[in-house]
Design a protein around this motif. Structure first.
Motif, PDB file in Angstrom:
ATOM      1  N   LYS A   1       0.820  -1.211   0.000  1.00 49.48           N
ATOM      2  CA  LYS A   1       0.000   0.000   0.000  1.00 49.48           C
ATOM      3  C   LYS A   1       0.858   1.267   0.000  1.00 49.48           C
ATOM      4  CE  LYS A   1      -3.711  -2.152   2.729  1.00 49.48           C
ATOM      5  NZ  LYS A   1      -4.564  -2.479   1.581  1.00 49.48           N
ATOM      6  N   GLN A   2       0.204   2.358  -0.418  1.00 50.85           N
ATOM      7  CA  GLN A   2       0.751   3.694  -0.259  1.00 50.85           C
ATOM      8  C   GLN A   2      -0.145   4.470   0.696  1.00 50.85           C
ATOM      9  OE1 GLN A   2       2.738   5.447  -3.964  1.00 50.85           O
ATOM     10  NE2 GLN A   2       1.068   4.286  -4.863  1.00 50.85           N
TER      11      GLN A   2
ATOM     12  N   GLN B   1       3.057  11.361  -7.791  1.00 46.06           N
ATOM     13  CA  GLN B   1       3.953  10.291  -7.338  1.00 46.06           C
ATOM     14  C   GLN B   1       3.170   9.042  -6.948  1.00 46.06           C
ATOM     15  OE1 GLN B   1       7.267  11.605  -4.677  1.00 46.06           O
ATOM     16  NE2 GLN B   1       6.388  13.634  -4.949  1.00 46.06           N
ATOM     17  N   VAL B   2       2.040   9.236  -6.269  1.00 44.92           N
ATOM     18  CA  VAL B   2       1.219   8.094  -5.867  1.00 44.92           C
ATOM     19  C   VAL B   2       0.731   7.329  -7.092  1.00 44.92           C
ATOM     20  CG1 VAL B   2      -0.950   7.402  -4.770  1.00 44.92           C
ATOM     21  CG2 VAL B   2       0.498   9.124  -3.678  1.00 44.92           C
ATOM     22  N   LYS B   3       0.195   8.046  -8.060  1.00 49.62           N
ATOM     23  CA  LYS B   3      -0.335   7.407  -9.257  1.00 49.62           C
ATOM     24  C   LYS B   3       0.768   6.715 -10.064  1.00 49.62           C
ATOM     25  CE  LYS B   3      -4.456  10.285  -9.806  1.00 49.62           C
ATOM     26  NZ  LYS B   3      -5.186  11.260 -10.658  1.00 49.62           N
ATOM     27  N   LYS B   4       1.943   7.305 -10.076  1.00 43.69           N
ATOM     28  CA  LYS B   4       3.062   6.719 -10.820  1.00 43.69           C
ATOM     29  C   LYS B   4       3.469   5.370 -10.229  1.00 43.69           C
ATOM     30  CE  LYS B   4       7.850   7.707 -12.177  1.00 43.69           C
ATOM     31  NZ  LYS B   4       8.959   8.699 -12.109  1.00 43.69           N
ATOM     32  N   ARG B   5       3.396   5.251  -8.906  1.00 45.31           N
ATOM     33  CA  ARG B   5       3.841   4.025  -8.231  1.00 45.31           C
ATOM     34  C   ARG B   5       2.720   3.018  -7.993  1.00 45.31           C
ATOM     35  NH1 ARG B   5       7.168   7.932  -5.156  1.00 45.31           N
ATOM     36  NH2 ARG B   5       9.372   7.486  -5.608  1.00 45.31           N
ATOM     37  N   GLN B   6       1.476   3.422  -8.205  1.00 48.96           N
ATOM     38  CA  GLN B   6       0.365   2.545  -7.866  1.00 48.96           C
ATOM     39  C   GLN B   6       0.444   1.219  -8.623  1.00 48.96           C
ATOM     40  OE1 GLN B   6      -1.636   2.845  -5.451  1.00 48.96           O
ATOM     41  NE2 GLN B   6      -2.816   1.019  -5.909  1.00 48.96           N
ATOM     42  N   GLY B   7       0.327   0.126  -7.870  1.00 47.40           N
ATOM     43  CA  GLY B   7       0.382  -1.203  -8.460  1.00 47.40           C
ATOM     44  C   GLY B   7       1.768  -1.781  -8.594  1.00 47.40           C
ATOM     45  N   LYS B   8       2.785  -0.975  -8.342  1.00 52.93           N
ATOM     46  CA  LYS B   8       4.171  -1.467  -8.446  1.00 52.93           C
ATOM     47  C   LYS B   8       5.055  -0.879  -7.354  1.00 52.93           C
ATOM     48  CE  LYS B   8       4.978   2.043 -12.009  1.00 52.93           C
ATOM     49  NZ  LYS B   8       5.402   2.296 -13.411  1.00 52.93           N
ATOM     50  N   VAL B   9       4.440  -0.443  -6.264  1.00 58.25           N
ATOM     51  CA  VAL B   9       5.202   0.171  -5.180  1.00 58.25           C
ATOM     52  C   VAL B   9       5.997  -0.884  -4.421  1.00 58.25           C
ATOM     53  CG1 VAL B   9       3.306  -0.012  -3.512  1.00 58.25           C
ATOM     54  CG2 VAL B   9       5.065   1.756  -3.208  1.00 58.25           C
ATOM     55  N   LYS B  10       7.195  -0.523  -4.017  1.00 53.60           N
ATOM     56  CA  LYS B  10       8.055  -1.385  -3.215  1.00 53.60           C
ATOM     57  C   LYS B  10       8.307  -0.710  -1.866  1.00 53.60           C
ATOM     58  CE  LYS B  10       8.693  -4.317  -6.603  1.00 53.60           C
ATOM     59  NZ  LYS B  10       8.103  -5.672  -6.553  1.00 53.60           N
TER      60      LYS B  10
END
Length: 233
Positions: free
Chosen positions: A115-116, A180-189
């Motif tokens: 999650k973010q 930034q949230v949208k850019k990382r959504q689904g692939k956040v580490k």
């Protein structure tokens, strides 16, 4: 996309208005709202049942379990609080106290590692850092992969009196975070701090074994071995 937002007060002041602008940036998202203290009116009684027994054994579980479900179902968590005496609201602290058993050193939820989160705090002056960091601590120790902070010095106590210049600055900060949230959504580490505490906690469960229910939980998850909660093992 699912959002769960936790408001650190029922007062719909400046912090609430900033949160609404954040929410509006996620078009079509499913939104769950938690208002404090309305949705969790009880103080943590320090009974320790959540540490010594199952996670759902809190004496206030009729409040906490529905809230836990909302937290786990969300893709993005948003926690907000106005600044009260340099810190988060008492209501927000009570909320976080009730979920301390999800901290890394106890029994974190696997879902949190994917999650973010966004933390929002507004103050009449530039004194929001402790509020932001205090809330972010819990999110990091829950295992939330990436947490962003939106702190705002409004120089006013009422949103209606905040200058257009300050509101424009707030909007720019919001849009930067949302991008930034949208850019990382689904692939956040998980960030470095989250991973660091995972491995420290893993060592504790393998070597120190202070709390047997926590040790058993970690072993059942496979985390004391080669399994990692942020990977498809």
């Amino acid at each position: 996309m699912r959002l769960t937002i936790v408001y650190g007060t029922e007062h719909k002041g400046a912090t609430y208005h900033i949160a609404q602008e954040v929410i509006s940036s996620f078009k079509g998202a499913e939104i769950e709202e938690i208002f404090l203290p309305r949705d969790l009116p009880e103080y943590c009684s320090a009974c320790l049942r959540c540490f010594c027994e199952e996670k759902g054994s809190c004496s206030h579980k009729h409040y906490t379990e529905p809230l836990r479900a909302k937290l786990l179902a969300a893709d993005i968590l948003i926690l907000t609080s106005p600044v009260y005496a340099y810190h988060m609201s008492g209501q927000m602290k009570v909320f976080l106290d009730h979920f301390a058993n999800m901290w890394m050193v106890h029994r974190p939820e696997k879902a949190m590692f994917l999650k973010q989160a966004i933390v929002i705090a507004a103050a009449s002056g530039p004194v929001y850092a402790k509020t932001l960091n205090g809330i972010k601590d819990s999110l990091d120790f829950w295992g939330v992969a990436k947490t962003y902070k939106i702190g705002v010095a409004l120089m006013e106590s009422e949103w209606q009196r905040v200058s257009p210049k300050v509101k424009a600055r707030v909007s720019r900060r919001i849009q930067k975070v949302i991008a930034q949230v949208k850019k990382r959504q689904g692939k956040v580490k998980p960030c470095w701090r989250v991973k660091k505490w995972f491995y420290i906690s893993r060592f504790m469960q393998k070597k120190i074994k202070a709390n047997p229910p926590d040790v058993l939980y970690w072993e059942e998850q496979g985390w004391t071995g080669k399994v990692r909660p942020w990977k498809n093992n």
